[in-house]
Write an enzyme that holds these catalytic residues in place. Structure first.
Site, PDB file in Angstrom:
ATOM      1  N   VAL A   1       0.851  -1.177  -0.016  1.00  0.00           N
ATOM      2  CA  VAL A   1       0.028   0.019  -0.071  1.00  0.00           C
ATOM      3  C   VAL A   1       0.757   1.107   0.086  1.00  0.00           C
ATOM      4  CG1 VAL A   1      -1.591   1.231   1.527  1.00  0.00           C
ATOM      5  CG2 VAL A   1      -2.098  -0.938   1.039  1.00  0.00           C
ATOM      6  N   HIS A   2       0.541   2.220  -0.885  1.00  0.00           N
ATOM      7  CA  HIS A   2       1.197   3.384  -0.913  1.00  0.00           C
ATOM      8  C   HIS A   2       0.151   4.475  -1.462  1.00  0.00           C
ATOM      9  CE1 HIS A   2       1.321   1.362  -4.803  1.00  0.00           C
ATOM     10  NE2 HIS A   2       1.452   2.506  -5.334  1.00  0.00           N
ATOM     11  N   LEU A   3       0.527   5.608  -0.780  1.00  0.00           N
ATOM     12  CA  LEU A   3      -0.224   6.968  -1.156  1.00  0.00           C
ATOM     13  C   LEU A   3       0.513   7.680  -1.968  1.00  0.00           C
ATOM     14  CD1 LEU A   3      -2.364   9.065  -0.504  1.00  0.00           C
ATOM     15  CD2 LEU A   3      -0.803   9.770   1.517  1.00  0.00           C
TER      16      LEU A   3
END
Length: 339
Positions: free
Chosen positions: A257-259
């Site tokens: 998960v990465h923003l």
């Protein structure tokens, strides 16, 4: 970064400053000079997004609050943009929203901003570790070493295959040369193949494979990721003249998960095809706040079916929606929107 002001059209009081992502409740009282008892003391809840240029308006009072001719409705929330009018109650007490430029550094917002100064964070301010030169040398850490040259192969789709990105992302998290900021919960790195002048990734140290495995207990973590992303934007030297968006890809090619924190001029040699463009300018790109809201209300993140088809849509300018036939023509057109 831009500063937001709520301006009374009848000039009954001075403009009210709304700080970025800080909730403000307004209604009858000395701040607005409204004495009408049909207006609750807590009539509306306002939250400004200075990066994207709008205010979220939530009606708290019993009597109607309007944005132009649209009744918000108690408990509902709508968006107020420049050029629209907010009527505090019953089509009375009109306000407009204005965004002005300010060169001074905004104060940190909320307790989450304080978490950026934890004892175990990197000793340097993350903004001081980022420099910009040409659009082929973005976000390098100023350690004195020359920036790596970007070749067509470096920006190719083959380099972005799922396996490569999955392993490369995890390695980059641990690489001090890639890190712009870190604390005990997250790390910020440069995107290896930036699709804009400024393109960073905020990643949790906790192993979370995808949006699908997120649950309500991850809300605080995602809020912290967003706060860190907002802080990176605030400290960006070009924040006063560029817009930014913070969000997640609906079906990312990476397994962690990465923003994404990405500026909206999309000036980069690594933005090469329709897939790249549509992944950031359609509903394929899910706003950070929307992901957090899904977790808070439903305990999970739901990705609509058919999202992958959005990547095949025609090339349309994200500002004026004019269709362009090729990426080079689109990039040339985008220059008209860059001040």
């Amino acid at each position: 970064m831009p500063v937001c002001w709520l301006v009374s059209e009848d000039d009954s009081h001075k403009p009210i400053q709304l700080h970025h992502h800080q909730t403000v409740t307004l209604g009858r009282g000395p701040k607005t000079k409204i004495k009408d008892k049909k207006c609750s003391r807590d009539q509306v809840e306002l939250k400004a997004d200075c990066n994207r240029g709008f205010i979220s308006v939530k009606q708290l009072g019993v009597n109607a609050t309007n944005v132009d001719n649209v009744v918000v409705g108690k408990g509902n929330q709508v968006t107020l943009k420049p050029g629209q009018r907010l009527y505090m109650v019953n089509q009375l007490y009109p306000y407009t929203v204005k965004f002005t430029e300010e060169t001074s550094t905004p104060r940190p917002v909320g307790e989450e901003s304080k978490s950026l100064k934890r004892p175990n964070q990197m000793s340097e301010d993350p903004a001081k570790k980022v420099s910009t030169t040409s659009h082929t040398d973005h976000h390098r850490i100023t350690d004195g070493s020359p920036p790596p040259k970007k070749t067509p192969e470096a920006c190719s789709d083959k380099s972005e295959s799922a396996g490569h990105w999955s392993q490369g992302l995890k390695a980059s998290m641990q690489d001090p040369q890639m890190q712009l900021y870190k604390d005990d919960r997250v790390v910020v790195i440069k995107d290896k193949y930036p699709k804009a002048r400024y393109h960073w990734l905020v990643l949790p140290w906790e192993s979370i494979s995808s949006l699908k495995v997120l649950r309500s207990e991850h809300c605080d973590l995602l809020k912290h990721m967003q706060c860190v992303g907002d802080r990176m934007v605030q400290q960006c030297p070009d924040a006063h003249k560029l817009r930014f968006r913070l969000g997640y890809h609906a079906i990312p090619s990476m397994s962690h998960v990465h923003l994404h924190v990405i500026s909206q001029e999309f000036d980069s040699p690594c933005l090469k095809n329709k897939k790249h463009w549509n992944s950031f300018t359609t509903d394929y790109f899910i706003e950070s706040e929307d992901v957090v809201a899904m977790l808070e209300h439903h305990g999970k993140v739901t990705v609509k079916e058919g999202m992958s088809e959005l990547l095949k849509l025609p090339l349309r300018c994200h500002v004026c929606r004019k269709e362009q036939s090729t990426i080079p023509k689109l990039k040339e057109h985008l220059k008209s929107h860059i001040s």
